[in-house]
Design a protein around this motif. Structure first.
Motif, PDB file in Angstrom:
ATOM      1  N   ILE A  55       0.832  -1.202   0.000  1.00  0.00           N
ATOM      2  CA  ILE A  55       0.000   0.000   0.000  1.00  0.00           C
ATOM      3  C   ILE A  55       0.867   1.252   0.000  1.00  0.00           C
ATOM      4  N   PHE A  67      -8.236  -5.621  -1.220  1.00  0.00           N
ATOM      5  CA  PHE A  67      -8.342  -4.167  -1.232  1.00  0.00           C
ATOM      6  C   PHE A  67      -6.991  -3.483  -1.337  1.00  0.00           C
ATOM      7  N   VAL A 116      -6.158  -0.566  -3.905  1.00  0.00           N
ATOM      8  CA  VAL A 116      -5.381   0.660  -3.709  1.00  0.00           C
ATOM      9  C   VAL A 116      -4.419   0.861  -4.868  1.00  0.00           C
ATOM     10  N   PHE A 125      -7.478  -0.058   8.472  1.00  0.00           N
ATOM     11  CA  PHE A 125      -6.381   0.686   7.846  1.00  0.00           C
ATOM     12  C   PHE A 125      -6.416   0.504   6.329  1.00  0.00           C
ATOM     13  N   VAL A 126      -6.622  -0.739   5.899  1.00  0.00           N
ATOM     14  CA  VAL A 126      -6.650  -0.992   4.457  1.00  0.00           C
ATOM     15  C   VAL A 126      -7.789  -0.213   3.799  1.00  0.00           C
ATOM     16  N   PHE A 127      -8.953  -0.229   4.430  1.00  0.00           N
ATOM     17  CA  PHE A 127     -10.071   0.506   3.842  1.00  0.00           C
ATOM     18  C   PHE A 127      -9.837   2.011   3.879  1.00  0.00           C
ATOM     19  N   GLU A 170      -7.034   3.302   3.420  1.00  0.00           N
ATOM     20  CA  GLU A 170      -6.171   3.556   2.268  1.00  0.00           C
ATOM     21  C   GLU A 170      -6.970   3.521   0.975  1.00  0.00           C
ATOM     22  N   VAL A 171      -7.926   2.604   0.902  1.00  0.00           N
ATOM     23  CA  VAL A 171      -8.748   2.537  -0.307  1.00  0.00           C
ATOM     24  C   VAL A 171      -9.492   3.853  -0.502  1.00  0.00           C
TER      25      VAL A 171
END
Lengths: 112, 778, 496
Positions: free
Chosen positions: A79, B753, B757, C133-135, C137-138
């Motif tokens: 990420i 996900f 990103v 956290f991942v969401f 970032e999305v």
């Protein structure tokens, strides 16, 4: 050893934040990269270091390193990579359009 | 009753459509029956055998909010005023506003107001009352701003809204406290628990919140300043909202709650003082005005002060007088506003300096004005209702007791004096209004229009009000038994049976006070030219309008100054502020809760290769901060990244190491690509303070993380859940590498996900680069 | 075991990929997006209905039982906010074609738009801290894509600051997760809550510290004092439809996360964290927010600044940590999402109508665009919390909560800032809409009209939330009871 790693991560944070507070894009982005390195190191450390073999199931090994933090770091690395690439291009475009790489010259208040 | 309250609102919604369809007929005619029918409906209740009525519809039971309409004497009096004067005002407005105006808007606002005002006086539920209360403020705002292309209208509208809504919010605070204390949202329920409220710890807050609500709405000193500016509204509005009804909402509120407060000395003190100061100050200010409506506005303020003071006195006689005066004031002031509107309409001016001698041109208006002004002045004639209530006011001012304490006693002595002084000025401006407008010299050249009498139908509404003045004056006891007594009962809580008499005898002190007022008033009026310069000097520079203007102006400029002080657009400043907040508050929180834990435990052994890698990384990290060359800086950053990869290898994380290696390489290349064209790094030539702050903040942040990290490491409260993964990675996940299995299976959503990103980043980058090229191509 | 909970996240993700393939066929993309959103809205509505009637729905990702997999938790609170999100998003997708240029639409507006909804829904629904956290970032990535859309000078400038601040807070988030993992060895929120509860009281200090750190992570996103500096300018630069999505959704994710972790995990020291820290921060957030709103003549900036005091109101309820407080916060949160989106839409229409953002150059717009003017007036009084509209119910509950816990200063500040919110907005009405008709108004009445309609839909919902409060309040009360008693959430996730 963990203490040393925590100290190292904190140094990464300190230098990262210091760079973040500078004016030039490059330094600022380097700062963010350092901060993410520090964060990843923290996750690894918090999962306890060197507690055994790599978390690949193997016969005769009963002691593995904690796999969960590694999985989290992996996600986070990818990420961060995505965001950093975006940031780099954004910085480049901002420079091209605004003709400066000095953050302090990019205040621009109420003028448009 | 529900229909009565909501009928105007329903019409308010359909009026815009009505006015669009019917162009030939004045919209006013179409909707005139609405208030008239409501008036007739409420008239049914009037009579000596009056009984309260009640109607409830559930609305929000979860919050105990119900449309609980309760009609007692006080509500009835107000409901009659609202619908009765409402009818007359609509009739009057048909002639006042011509068809070219945006009548749809006007009547929509007016009818919203009518509904809300009826709602205020009929609601037993405090929150419903509050809802209607705010709507009266809003509709008043819209009506004042009706001619919004005028600067002054906008100014007046904003002023009235700010002050009345401030009061509204305060009222909200008050009623919430009341509901918390009593556990009920019904006013009657609260009155039953008056003791509980009075002895409550929050009593003072309740009182202040409610008083602020009432004082702002009813234009009590020093919140009166919005009312004169509200005169920018069309005159029918001034007559209706700003003299007869809306401004009495505060009075209504105090009357409504007075059974709770009547025994409290503080209530008496505050209400009497503010009421009397308002009376005296505003009546003095009314004398200074040159604008007919301005003078009437101050006159309204002073009359409201008088009613407020009487409610404060709280004796059964005073309450009775207050209620009586509410009715009387509505009649004579309503008629006066209408006459003022007629004068304005027919001559084109409201400036008393330009007016004069209109008696010959407008005999009917002048006659109506005589009754209005003389009644307001309290001239002792049996057919003027103003005199009755004025005299009752004096009587009640003289008959105060039941309180002890030095302050209160001296206040009680002062009250009659202030009352007389205020009334003298009332007398003066009343004379001034009438004689200044209708007698004296006719100044033809000053007036934009040749004056003539208004159309008959326009004279009907004020005429009816003046007839009211006289009928009440001649047969006061007819109204007394049918209406006033019931109202007073509702306020006072006990039977208040009073006979209203015209003649109290020469030796009646109240009558003597009336005579003093008349004598001094005449004297002051006749010598008015000598006083002019005093009127002009006092109050001089200081007044509350300036305070308001200053505040409204300052609030913007000060806000601007505060905001621009920190919203500089500087990322560095933002980050420093954010970091400082994080560091200090988090550190503070840990210190307070004593969260440190440095008892080192369960450490891995220290080995040389790791220490060497760590040292190199640390040096490289510090190196990035001092590097002068951009390529060097990027490569040094690469050293940190590769060092991290080596650490991953050392700590049994081969997957991580691989990923880190690849990504670090790509990142470095990207860095080089992007920054190839950018200027080289420069040395910092910032001030020491600047640098020092940066250093301090970054070290602070590092130390905070260090401390929390060490403590977190040393405080393990539970085992990790990872053993599950190791044990089941093959059996359940079908793979040997636990990290991989976690990524693709156990925590597959993360990975999905994570890809999203990257997908977003790729498209974002593409769009950034491509969109520019397209622009260039154009 | 029910897989429905993940639909609100997966569906828009799929949609985002689909529309990415045909970026330049605008007519199809528009119609398709609108149709999809309406269908999604219905599906989400159905899920919400199910949750209210059958209780919490938990989807365990990949079929792994918590805490080992990732739990997607559609509980009363999260599904309500997801539903609100979809309502706003649906309005936005009808607004977008009229507000954006074809260029902007072609460069993946709809892809980022769906990605944003996916991220936002994910952040609301996830029961896993790292997954949150991942969401984040999305949704941030989507917002980065949206904020630079158009590539204006100012846009890029503010985007850069926006990305940097968010990147910093994301990394702090990861670090905090590391700390939490070290303490309790898990990242599932319900599991963390269970384990934190078991920690002996004298050792809870570090938990408080880490809790505060996590609070700051969310507070940066939520724009709470003193961390909101990045917000105003970066929300002003993009297109109104994007500002509306940001204003209505992004900061709300931050405050929702605070809601979640501070009712679920960090409730061991509410006397300090909630009733001291949050209350004071709420006070300052309200004050500085309205001060900001009063400081400018840029109409869009005025609305943007008004995001901040609203966050203060919501934080206030969390700080009170009582039935009334939490219910008030939830109500206010819903209300604010809807009305903020509506106001951003209307401001967008106003700027098009008047041809300028500068209030001092506007006047008399209502004479040409009465519907716009009256909707704006309505929006203003809804925002200020005038009854019987949606803002009032939330405010009433919050004030009742504050007063029954004797927070007088807080109450007075809240009332005062309501007044100042009203002042800041009514200024636009008085100076911009009233007055002499200005020169230079647009001739494109149809465009202004098209930009006005979606706000009608949202304001109708606002009115319903106020007048029809009785239909909503019982649910909100359920939520506050549910939040105060964590066991239902924990047992639904861990044992369900």
């Amino acid at each position: 050893m963990e203490i040393i790693m925590i100290v190292l991560a904190s140094i990464l944070f300190t230098t990262g934040v210091y760079n973040l507070l500078q004016k030039q894009f490059l330094r600022i982005i380097i700062g963010t990269a350092l901060i993410s390195h520090g964060a990843h190191l923290f996750i690894l450390t918090m999962g306890k270091l060197k507690r055994g073999a790599p978390p690949v199931e193997d016969y005769g090994v009963s002691n593995y390193a904690d796999p969960l933090p590694q999985a989290l770091i992996l996600t986070s690395i990818v990420i961060s990579f995505g965001v950093t690439s975006f940031l780099l291009v954004l910085a480049y475009r901002t420079y091209k359009l605004n003709n400066t790489d000095n953050m302090e010259k990019l205040r621009g208040l109420n003028n448009e | 009753m529900v229909y009565a309250v909501f009928a105007p609102l329903i019409f308010a919604i359909i009026i815009p459509f009505l006015s669009r369809i019917k162009h030939k007929v004045h919209t006013g005619w179409l909707i005139l029956p609405v208030p008239l029918l409501i008036f007739i409906y409420f008239l049914q209740f009037v009579g000596s055998d009056f009984e309260t009525a009640r109607q409830t519809i559930d609305w929000i039971p979860s919050l105990n909010i119900a449309l609980d309409f309760y009609l007692d004497g006080l509500s009835l009096l107000f409901a009659l005023l609202i619908s009765g004067i409402g009818t007359l005002v609509v009739l009057y407005s048909i002639y006042y506003l011509n068809k070219e105006e945006q009548l749809g808007h006007f009547y929509t606002y007016l009818y919203i107001f009518m509904s809300s005002m009826l709602g205020v006086v009929l609601s037993d539920n405090v929150f419903v009352l509050y809802t209607f209360w705010e709507f009266t403020s809003l509709s008043s705002f819209l009506l004042i701003g009706y001619w919004h292309y005028r600067e002054k209208s906008r100014y007046g509208a904003l002023k009235s809204m700010l002050i009345t809504v401030l009061g509204g919010f305060s009222l909200l605070g008050g009623v919430i406290l009341l509901t918390i204390e009593t556990g009920t949202t019904s006013i009657r329920g609260m009155i039953e628990q008056a003791d509980l409220i009075v002895n409550s710890d929050y009593f003072l807050f309740i009182l202040i919140f409610l008083l602020l609500g009432a004082f702002t709405k009813s234009a009590q000193f020093p919140f009166h300043i919005w009312l004169p500016d509200a005169m920018e509204a069309p005159t029918p509005v001034s007559a209706y909202l700003h003299s007869a009804t809306m401004v009495k909402a505060g009075i209504y509120l105090m009357a409504r709650f007075s059974p709770i407060f009547s025994e409290v000395p503080l209530f008496f003190i505050i209400l009497s003082i503010f009421g009397l100061v308002t009376l005296a100050w505003a009546s003095y200010m009314a004398v200074r005005q040159t604008d007919l409506k301005g003078s009437l506005a101050f006159s309204t303020i002073s009359q409201l002060g008088m009613i407020m003071a009487m409610l404060g006195f709280g004796t059964s006689y005073a309450v009775f007088a207050a209620v009586f005066h509410i009715l009387n004031h509505a009649t004579f002031k309503g008629s006066l506003f209408m006459v003022a509107g007629i004068v304005d309409h027919e001559t084109g001016s409201r400036d008393i300096r330009k007016l004069g001698g209109l008696m010959t041109f407008m005999p009917i208006s002048a006659t109506l004005a005589i009754f209005g002004t003389f009644s307001m002045a309290g001239v002792p004639l049996p057919f003027l209702n103003g005199f009755y209530s004025k005299e009752m006011f004096f009587e009640s001012a003289l008959d105060l007791g039941g309180y002890s304490g030095a302050f209160i006693e001296s206040l009680i002595t002062a009250i009659p004096i202030i009352a007389v002084v205020g009334s003298i000025f009332t007398f003066v401006y009343s004379m001034y209004l009438f004689f200044g407008t209708f007698r004296g010299e006719y100044k033809e050249s000053e007036l934009p229009k040749k004056p003539h009498e208004a159309p008959f139908m326009m004279l009907v509404p004020p005429m009816l009000l003046v007839i009211g003045v006289m009928v009440i004056g001649l047969f006061p006891n007819m109204f007394n038994q049918a209406l006033i007594t019931h109202s007073a009962d509702a306020v006072y809580g006990d039977e208040v049976a009073k006979d209203i008499k015209f003649w109290h005898g020469w030796d009646s002190p109240a009558f003597q006070m009336s005579l003093i007022v008349v004598a001094a008033g005449i004297l002051l009026y006749l010598t008015k030219n000598k006083w002019h310069h005093i009127y002009r000097v006092i109050p001089g520079r200081f007044n509350f309008n300036r305070v308001y203007d200053w505040m409204v102006e300052k609030i913007e400029s000060v806000s601007n100054r505060i905001t621009t002080a920190y919203m500089t657009g500087s990322l560095r400043l933002y980050m420093i502020l954010i970091l400082t907040a994080i560091i200090t508050i988090t550190a503070g929180a840990i210190l307070i809760s004593d969260g440190f834990n440095f008892e080192v435990q369960d450490l891995a052994p220290i080995t040389a290769p790791e220490v060497i890698v760590a040292s190199i990384m640390a040096i490289a990290a510090i190196g990035t901060t001092v590097a002068r060359n951009r390529i060097a800086a990027i490569l040094i950053l690469g050293v940190v990244g590769y060092g991290l990869a080596i650490l991953f290898v050392m700590y049994s994380a081969p997957d991580l190491a691989l990923t880190q290696l690849i990504i670090e390489t790509v990142t470095v290349v990207l860095f080089l690509l992007c920054f190839y064209h950018l200027p080289n790094l420069t040395t910092n030539n910032n001030s020491i303070v600047h640098k020092g702050t940066n250093v301090l903040v970054s070290i602070g942040y590092g130390v905070l993380m260090l401390v929390i990290g060490v403590t977190a490491y040393n405080s393990r409260f539970a085992d990790t859940i990872s053993n599950f993964f190791m044990e089941n990675t093959y059996e359940l996940g079908g793979g040997h590498n636990a990290v991989n299995v976690i990524l693709v299976d156990f925590r597959g959503i993360d990975t999905l996900f994570e890809v999203a990103v990257l997908f977003g980043a790729a498209l974002g980058i593409f769009a950034m680069i491509k969109l520019r090229q397209d622009k260039g191509a154009k | 075991m029910n897989n429905l909970a993940i639909l609100p996240i997966i569906l828009p993700l799929l949609a985002s990929v689909i529309v990415a393939f045909i970026p330049s066929k605008l007519n199809i993309v528009r119609k398709l997006s609108q149709a999809l959103m309406v269908i999604f809205l219905i599906i989400v509505g159905y899920i919400a209905w199910l949750v209210y009637h059958n209780g919490v729905i938990v989807t365990q990702g990949g079929g792994w039982d918590a805490p080992f997999g990732i739990s997607i938790v559609a509980d009363y609170l999260s599904i309500l906010l997801v539903l609100t999100t979809y309502i706003i998003a649906t309005a936005a997708v009808f607004y977008a074609p009229h507000s954006l240029s074809d260029q902007q639409e072609k460069f993946y507006f709809y892809t980022f738009y769906f990605l944003l909804i996916s991220g936002v829904s994910g952040a609301f629904l996830t029961g896993d801290l790292f997954n949150l956290f991942v969401f984040f970032e999305v949704l941030l990535m989507a917002s980065y894509g949206l904020i630079v859309l158009g590539n204006g000078k100012a846009q890029l400038r503010e985007s850069l600051k926006y990305v940097l601040v968010n990147l910093f807070s994301s990394m702090l988030f990861v670090t905090t997760i590391a700390f939490i993992y070290s303490l309790v060895g898990t990242v599932n929120m319900a599991h963390i809550a269970e384990r934190v509860e078991a920690i002996p009281a004298e050792q809870q200090g570090i938990i408080t510290g880490i809790g505060v750190l996590l609070f700051f992570v969310f507070a940066v996103k939520a724009a709470i004092f003193p961390l909101y500096y990045w917000l105003p300018n970066s929300y002003v630069v993009p297109n109104p439809v994007i500002s509306a999505l940001f204003g209505a959704l992004l900061t709300k994710i931050g405050i929702y996360s605070i809601f979640r972790v501070y009712t679920l995990i960090f409730v061991h020291d509410t006397a300090f964290t909630h009733q001291q820290l949050f209350i004071w921060l709420a006070i300052f957030t309200m004050l500085f927010g309205v001060i900001g709103a009063l400081s400018t003549n840029n109409v869009k900036l005025i609305v943007t600044y008004n995001i901040i005091p609203a966050i203060g109101f919501i934080l206030m309820g969390i700080g009170l940590y009582s039935e009334d407080g939490l219910a008030g916060s939830v109500y206010y949160l819903m209300h604010d999402m809807v009305v903020k989106a509506a106001l951003f839409f209307l401001i967008g229409a106003l700027v098009v109508a008047a041809g300028t953002k500068d209030l001092s150059k506007m006047s008399g717009v209502i004479q040409r665009f009465p519907l716009l003017g009256w909707l704006f007036f309505l929006g203003t009084i809804v925002l200020a919390g005038v009854p019987p509209f949606s803002g009032f119910i939330g405010k009433l509950l919050l004030l009742r909560g504050a007063l029954s816990q004797e927070y007088f200063l807080l109450t007075i500040v809240a009332l005062l800032s309501s007044l100042l919110i009203l002042l800041s907005m009514i200024r636009i009405f008085i100076r911009g809409f009233w007055g002499e008709k200005m020169e230079g108004m647009t001739n494109d009445n149809r465009k202004v009209h098209a930009l006005t309609i979606p706000a009608v839909f949202l304001l109708a919902i606002s009115i319903f939330l106020g007048v029809g409060a009785e239909y909503v309040l019982p649910y909100v009360d359920t939520i506050s009871t549910y939040l105060l008693d964590r066991t239902e959430y924990i047992s639904a996730v861990l044992k369900g």
